[in-house]
Design a protein around this motif. Structure first.
Motif: not given
Length: 162
Positions: A60-62, A1-10, A37-44
């Motif tokens: 991790e996160y909650v 995932m490209d973190l410079s994308s706005a918005p991200l494709t989660g 699924q998007a949460n985990w993709a962004v987190w990773n």
């Protein structure tokens, strides 16, 4: 995932039969499944290259709050894309805003989620690891120019929104 994308494709995927209810469309609970699924993709991506829990030492996160707006139905086998925007963050919290899009390009739902950095060993809130904090700062800069979604910050109410 490209973190410079706005918005991200989660996340991009397909509605699976297990997510359907007796009406033949996605059950309300599984809109959160899709957004998770998007949460985990962004987190990773925020933790890259340490994308396995075992590599992150229990940091991790909650999710402490979620708000979903259901806008259109999703049916079995339909392609779905989730776009994700970072709305805010600090040393131990972040708010992500997801938009769930149908294969035909209609918005099916939105989800606003508040995350808390969490130490799984101590079972308590923590601060973001330096790697994550730096990635969040970069993501915030990339998303600074995005408009704030109309649904962001909403709660449940009977009164008409203005």
């Amino acid at each position: 995932m490209d973190l410079s994308s706005a918005p991200l494709t989660g996340w991009t995927g397909e509605v699976i039969p297990d997510w359907l209810d007796e009406f033949g469309h996605v059950n309300i609970a599984h809109y959160l499944t899709i957004c998770d699924q998007a949460n985990w993709a962004v987190w990773n991506a925020l933790n890259a290259p340490e994308t396995r829990m075992e590599d992150r030492g229990g940091q991790e996160y909650v999710i402490v709050e979620n708000h979903v707006c259901y806008l259109d139905e999703l049916r079995g086998g339909e392609r779905v894309t989730v776009t994700t925007q970072l709305l805010a963050h600090d040393a131990k919290r972040m708010i992500l805003f997801h938009e769930v899009w149908t294969g035909a390009g209609a918005r099916a739902a939105t989800n606003e989620a508040k995350f808390l950095a969490f130490d799984l060993e101590a079972r308590r809130a923590a601060t973001w690891r330096p790697r994550v904090a730096a990635a969040l700062d970069s993501l915030a800069a990339a998303h600074a120019g995005l408009p704030r979604p109309a649904e962001a910050g909403r709660g449940v109410a009977l009164s008409r929104r203005r």
